[in-house]
Design a protein around this motif. Sequence first.
Motif, short mmCIF file in Angstrom:
data_model
loop_
_atom_site.label_atom_id
_atom_site.label_comp_id
_atom_site.label_asym_id
_atom_site.label_seq_id
_atom_site.Cartn_x
_atom_site.Cartn_y
_atom_site.Cartn_z
N ARG A 92 0.85 -1.20 0.00
CA ARG A 92 0.00 0.00 0.00
C ARG A 92 0.88 1.26 0.00
O ARG A 92 1.82 1.36 0.79
N ALA A 95 -1.17 8.35 -1.32
CA ALA A 95 -1.31 9.06 -2.60
C ALA A 95 -0.19 10.06 -2.89
O ALA A 95 0.18 10.27 -4.04
N GLY A 125 -1.01 8.75 -6.18
CA GLY A 125 -2.46 8.95 -6.24
C GLY A 125 -2.97 9.32 -7.62
O GLY A 125 -4.14 9.10 -7.95
N PHE A 143 -2.32 -3.22 -10.40
CA PHE A 143 -3.22 -2.51 -9.47
C PHE A 143 -4.15 -3.52 -8.80
O PHE A 143 -4.71 -4.38 -9.47
N CYS A 146 -7.89 0.75 -4.77
CA CYS A 146 -7.47 2.00 -4.15
C CYS A 146 -8.57 2.49 -3.22
O CYS A 146 -9.73 2.10 -3.35
N ILE A 183 -8.27 10.17 -4.52
CA ILE A 183 -7.64 8.89 -4.17
C ILE A 183 -6.67 9.15 -3.02
O ILE A 183 -5.85 10.07 -3.10
N SER A 185 -5.05 6.31 -1.16
CA SER A 185 -3.96 5.32 -1.17
C SER A 185 -4.23 4.29 -2.27
O SER A 185 -5.38 4.13 -2.70
N VAL A 186 -3.17 3.64 -2.69
CA VAL A 186 -3.29 2.63 -3.76
C VAL A 186 -2.62 1.33 -3.30
O VAL A 186 -1.50 1.37 -2.77
#
Length: 343
Positions: A92, A95, A125, A143, A146, A183, A185-186
């Motif tokens: 994780r 952003a 992000g 991915f 998110c 956004i 967090s990814v």
Amino acid sequence: MCIFAPMKTNVDLQPYNSFGFHAVAKYFAEINDIQELEALIHSDVFKNEKYLILSGGNNVLFQEEYFDGLVVYINTKGTKILEEQGNDVVVRAQAGEDWPEFVKRMVSQSLYGIENLAHIPGKVGAAPVQNIGAYGMELKDSFLQCEAIELSTGNKRVFTKKGCRFGYRDSIFKSELKGQYVITSVDFLLKKNALLHLEYGNIKAYLEQNGIESPTLQQLHDAICAIRDAKLPDVKQIGSCGSFFKNPVISVAQFEALQKDYPNIPHYDEPNGKVKVPAGWLIEQAGWKGWRNEHVGVYEKQALVLVHYGGGTGHDIVELAKKIQVSVEEKFGIRISPEVNLV
Ligand code: EPU
């Protein structure tokens, strides 16, 4: 009355956009953690002003010299491993993490999946918003999901890969939900071991020239950085937003007609009977590569990139872009459209 304390007024956005244009924001709020964002969303300025969510500013063109509203600059930091299972590692990233630094860190930890996206300027992000892509890979390939905050309510929402509706330089955040979510967090699904993707463009040629037969993950990362450096301007030296236009996707029939006149036209086959043609090639053929005036121009090593040499305004780039669009359309019958967000 709800006031967001760290709010500034009349801030020059020049350091916050990679074109390096001056544009003054009426209000400016830098967000360093989610609580700040939540407080901001409930503030009066946020409720009363138009707003712009700004990430690295690498894909935005300020057309005017005043932004009559609130700029929200996302600068949250942090990266952590959430889960490891067999070959899979879920990471994780917040952003506001710098994208190229994040890629470098993952590569140095021997995690595969985003190495071909090395050296793309920007922040984590913003990466899903336009599904960044390069050298045969796209963000969507690694991915997982998110987390985002809905700006009208402050509610958190998780977007899965399917929910993001990724396309070529596109996602739900650029279309249906444009301006509605930020956004925060990814999560990436990376691999401890995977095949490297060396097929695209001149990766193999570069490795061969440098005497590398079977590259390591780190060597591929470094090769991509070097290839990009040779073709694309360093935004610290020359203002730009990388590719200004998207590569147009046309029908096979239109492509075959063009191929009769231009047998060497480069192209990539797409699903559904479509063909993608490099806009850089079209712009070069239309005679624009290396064109410049005092302030702006078309980069001499990659015609897809419009550049700001200093002293210009966003308006200068918009005017140049329009002229390029007209001349490409006149010559090839193809309308190219900007990849960059015009504000
Ligand atoms: N070409 C020309 N003249 C030019 C530029 C390109 O003839 O001035 C030709 C090249 O010879 C090649 C073809 O066009 O045959 C494709 O060129 P290149 O591999 O440089 O890629 P691109 O399609 O121009 C895309 C991305 C880039 C990404 C590269 C590499 C888009 C809009 N751009 O460019 O992304 O780095 O592929 O994968 O899809 C960005 O989005 O900011 C960006 C730099």
